[in-house]
Design an enzyme around this catalytic site. Structure first.
Site, PDB file in Angstrom:
ATOM      1  N   ASP A   1       0.945  -1.178   0.151  1.00 21.99           N
ATOM      2  CA  ASP A   1       0.095  -0.148  -0.087  1.00 21.99           C
ATOM      3  C   ASP A   1       0.885   1.203   0.129  1.00 21.99           C
ATOM      4  OD1 ASP A   1      -1.560   2.338   0.683  1.00 21.99           O
ATOM      5  OD2 ASP A   1      -2.551   1.064   2.264  1.00 21.99           O
ATOM      6  N   VAL A   2       0.893   1.893  -1.012  1.00 27.65           N
ATOM      7  CA  VAL A   2       1.840   3.283  -1.256  1.00 27.65           C
ATOM      8  C   VAL A   2       1.558   4.237  -0.147  1.00 27.65           C
ATOM      9  CG1 VAL A   2       2.104   2.836  -3.580  1.00 27.65           C
ATOM     10  CG2 VAL A   2       0.382   4.491  -3.029  1.00 27.65           C
TER      11      VAL A   2
ATOM     12  N   LYS B   1      -3.711  16.472  -6.941  1.00 24.47           N
ATOM     13  CA  LYS B   1      -2.980  16.434  -8.159  1.00 24.47           C
ATOM     14  C   LYS B   1      -2.431  17.880  -8.270  1.00 24.47           C
ATOM     15  CE  LYS B   1      -3.986  12.224  -9.962  1.00 24.47           C
ATOM     16  NZ  LYS B   1      -3.245  11.448 -10.012  1.00 24.47           N
TER      17      LYS B   1
ATOM     18  N   ASN C   1       2.379   5.922  -9.724  1.00 27.67           N
ATOM     19  CA  ASN C   1       0.892   6.105 -10.590  1.00 27.67           C
ATOM     20  C   ASN C   1      -0.194   5.646  -9.762  1.00 27.67           C
ATOM     21  OD1 ASN C   1      -0.369   5.421 -13.336  1.00 27.67           O
ATOM     22  ND2 ASN C   1      -0.517   3.730 -11.886  1.00 27.67           N
TER      23      ASN C   1
ATOM     24  N   TYR D   1      -9.407  15.107  -4.997  1.00 33.96           N
ATOM     25  CA  TYR D   1      -8.278  14.539  -6.234  1.00 33.96           C
ATOM     26  C   TYR D   1      -7.674  15.571  -6.715  1.00 33.96           C
ATOM     27  CZ  TYR D   1      -7.628  11.970 -10.398  1.00 33.96           C
ATOM     28  OH  TYR D   1      -7.003  11.156 -11.655  1.00 33.96           O
TER      29      TYR D   1
HETATM   30  P1  NAP Z   1      -6.958   2.280 -12.147  1.00 37.68           P
HETATM   31  O1  NAP Z   1      -7.176   1.337 -13.371  1.00 37.68           O
HETATM   32  O2  NAP Z   1      -8.015   2.166 -11.204  1.00 37.68           O
HETATM   33  O3  NAP Z   1      -5.894   1.676 -11.438  1.00 37.68           O
HETATM   34  C1  NAP Z   1      -5.399   2.070  -9.983  1.00 37.68           C
HETATM   35  C2  NAP Z   1      -4.272   1.506  -9.680  1.00 37.68           C
HETATM   36  O4  NAP Z   1      -3.529   1.792  -8.426  1.00 37.68           O
HETATM   37  C3  NAP Z   1      -4.458  -0.153  -9.682  1.00 37.68           C
HETATM   38  O5  NAP Z   1      -3.459  -0.783 -10.209  1.00 37.68           O
HETATM   39  C4  NAP Z   1      -4.612  -0.359  -8.058  1.00 37.68           C
HETATM   40  O6  NAP Z   1      -4.212  -1.594  -7.384  1.00 37.68           O
HETATM   41  C5  NAP Z   1      -3.608   0.853  -7.566  1.00 37.68           C
HETATM   42  N1  NAP Z   1      -3.566   1.230  -6.161  1.00 37.68           N
HETATM   43  C6  NAP Z   1      -4.707   2.020  -5.832  1.00 37.68           C
HETATM   44  N2  NAP Z   1      -4.345   2.234  -4.514  1.00 37.68           N
HETATM   45  C7  NAP Z   1      -3.324   1.824  -4.047  1.00 37.68           C
HETATM   46  C8  NAP Z   1      -2.367   1.790  -2.860  1.00 37.68           C
HETATM   47  N3  NAP Z   1      -2.934   2.262  -1.859  1.00 37.68           N
HETATM   48  N4  NAP Z   1      -1.275   1.197  -3.124  1.00 37.68           N
HETATM   49  C9  NAP Z   1      -0.883   0.372  -4.211  1.00 37.68           C
HETATM   50  N5  NAP Z   1      -1.394   0.617  -5.221  1.00 37.68           N
HETATM   51  C10 NAP Z   1      -2.639   1.217  -5.222  1.00 37.68           C
HETATM   52  O7  NAP Z   1      -6.522   3.800 -12.523  1.00 37.68           O
HETATM   53  P2  NAP Z   1      -6.184   4.482 -13.514  1.00 37.68           P
HETATM   54  O8  NAP Z   1      -6.824   5.150 -14.476  1.00 37.68           O
HETATM   55  O9  NAP Z   1      -4.881   3.633 -14.363  1.00 37.68           O
HETATM   56  O10 NAP Z   1      -5.041   5.492 -12.828  1.00 37.68           O
HETATM   57  C11 NAP Z   1      -3.735   5.320 -12.593  1.00 37.68           C
HETATM   58  C12 NAP Z   1      -3.204   6.829 -12.465  1.00 37.68           C
HETATM   59  O11 NAP Z   1      -3.394   7.348 -13.452  1.00 37.68           O
HETATM   60  C13 NAP Z   1      -3.944   7.425 -11.082  1.00 37.68           C
HETATM   61  O12 NAP Z   1      -3.133   7.996 -10.470  1.00 37.68           O
HETATM   62  C14 NAP Z   1      -4.937   8.410 -11.746  1.00 37.68           C
HETATM   63  O13 NAP Z   1      -5.192   9.692 -10.923  1.00 37.68           O
HETATM   64  C15 NAP Z   1      -4.118   8.751 -13.134  1.00 37.68           C
HETATM   65  N6  NAP Z   1      -4.915   9.646 -14.111  1.00 37.68           N
HETATM   66  C16 NAP Z   1      -6.107   8.462 -14.555  1.00 37.68           C
HETATM   67  C17 NAP Z   1      -6.746   9.121 -15.586  1.00 37.68           C
HETATM   68  C18 NAP Z   1      -7.791   8.391 -16.565  1.00 37.68           C
HETATM   69  O14 NAP Z   1      -8.376   9.168 -17.135  1.00 37.68           O
HETATM   70  N7  NAP Z   1      -7.698   7.341 -16.186  1.00 37.68           N
HETATM   71  C19 NAP Z   1      -6.629  10.524 -16.015  1.00 37.68           C
HETATM   72  C20 NAP Z   1      -5.648  11.443 -15.340  1.00 37.68           C
HETATM   73  C21 NAP Z   1      -4.939  10.770 -14.145  1.00 37.68           C
HETATM   74  P3  NAP Z   1      -5.241  -2.499  -6.844  1.00 37.68           P
HETATM   75  O15 NAP Z   1      -6.147  -2.767  -7.740  1.00 37.68           O
HETATM   76  O16 NAP Z   1      -4.325  -3.748  -6.627  1.00 37.68           O
HETATM   77  O17 NAP Z   1      -5.697  -1.998  -5.416  1.00 37.68           O
END
Ligand code: NAP
Length: 271
Positions: free
Chosen positions: A69-70, A173, A96, A169
């Protein structure tokens, strides 16, 4: 084409937090395709992390999965120790892992506020601090990279664009934006490069309600001048470039990968 062109991250080692799904998984795969060995970090989805590892190994790459857990200081320290035990050194750290806990501000609970700040901001700090401590101990190896280490924060267009109903959020950011610049300024002289990527709307689980179904998608596309939703590989390609020596003079910047979302699309026809 020689290896330094086809595999610019050859023999380097990378940690990608939250790479059991979405953007992180794509970055882990891309770094591996470019030659890096990768630690696939997850919090709860061990099976998904194993799938990512398997897909990397199936393509001839090297990877292992590690749960942590980060937002937990000792867990992050343990994660870095595991990387060093497995790899000997780390060259690239991508922070990430992120979550959303949305609510209008009046209804937002302290738990929702803290959960997002703890993972999306404190988690980035903890990962980056361990990376710095490790990079400081490692010699620069010019055969690997001109930098002593590279840190990439996955931020968001919401480091810039306010987001009603998602203040926790957006605050996290916005914090990452200053964390990127302050940390980069602090460590650049040690040849450690800190940069960020600010994705726009990328098709993953975190924002499924924003793109699933034609109505949601057409509403979303109004915000994107380039008129398509982003895919995880759009972000992964940018991360692989930022991690490579091709970006050796890129320090303390945020690269927007957003189809123009931050270009005030409402003003496209003159406002
Ligand atoms: P996602 O598919 O929901 O993936 C999130 C990842 O974070 C999962 O692998 C999850 O692992 C992990 N995670 C969550 N809490 C954690 C913790 N406490 N410790 C370690 N790992 C943890 O989301 P995503 O869209 O790929 O998002 C990734 C990043 O991109 C985030 O920072 C998000 O804010 C950013 N982002 C996304 C978008 C978008 O449109 N998708 C846009 C801008 C920025 P588990 O499932 O194992 O918990």
């Amino acid at each position: 084409m020689n290896d330094s062109h086809s595999k610019p991250l050859k023999d380097q080692n990378a940690l990608v937090t939250g790479s059991s799904s979405g953007i992180g998984a794509a970055i882990a795969r891309k770094l591996a395709q470019h030659g890096a060995a990768v630690c696939v970090n997850y919090r709860s989805s061990a099976d998904c992390a194993d799938d990512v590892v398997r897909s990397i190994v199936a393509e001839g790459g090297h990877a292992f999965a590690a749960g942590a857990d980060v937002s937990d200081e000792s867990a992050v320290q343990g994660l870095f120790s595991e990387c060093v035990a497995r790899f000997g050194r780390l060259d690239i750290v991508v922070a990430n892992a992120g979550i959303q806990r949305d609510a209008p501000l009046e209804q937002m609970t302290l738990e929702q506020w803290r959960a997002v700040i703890d993972v999306n901001l404190t988690g980035y700090f903890l990962s980056a601090r361990e990376a710095l401590r490790l990079f400081a101990k490692q010699e620069i190896n010019p055969a690997l990279s001109r930098a002593a280490g590279k840190i990439i924060f996955i931020s968001s267009v919401h480091e810039l664009i306010p987001w009603a109903g998602h203040a926790n959020y957006a605050a996290a950011k916005g914090g990452i934006m200053q964390l990127t610049k302050s940390m980069a300024q602090e460590v650049a002289s040690r040849r450690i490069r800190v940069n960020a990527i600010a994705p726009g709307a990328i098709r993953t689980d975190i924002n499924r309600q924003a793109w699933e179904g034609p109505d949601a998608l057409s509403k979303l596309l109004k915000l994107i001048p380039y008129n398509r939703i982003g895919e995880v590989d759009d972000v992964a390609e940018a991360a692989a470039w930022l991690a490579s020596d091709a970006a050796d003079y890129v320090v303390g910047t945020t690269l927007f990968v957003d189809g123009g979302m931050v270009l005030y699309p409402g003003f496209a026809s003159g406002g």
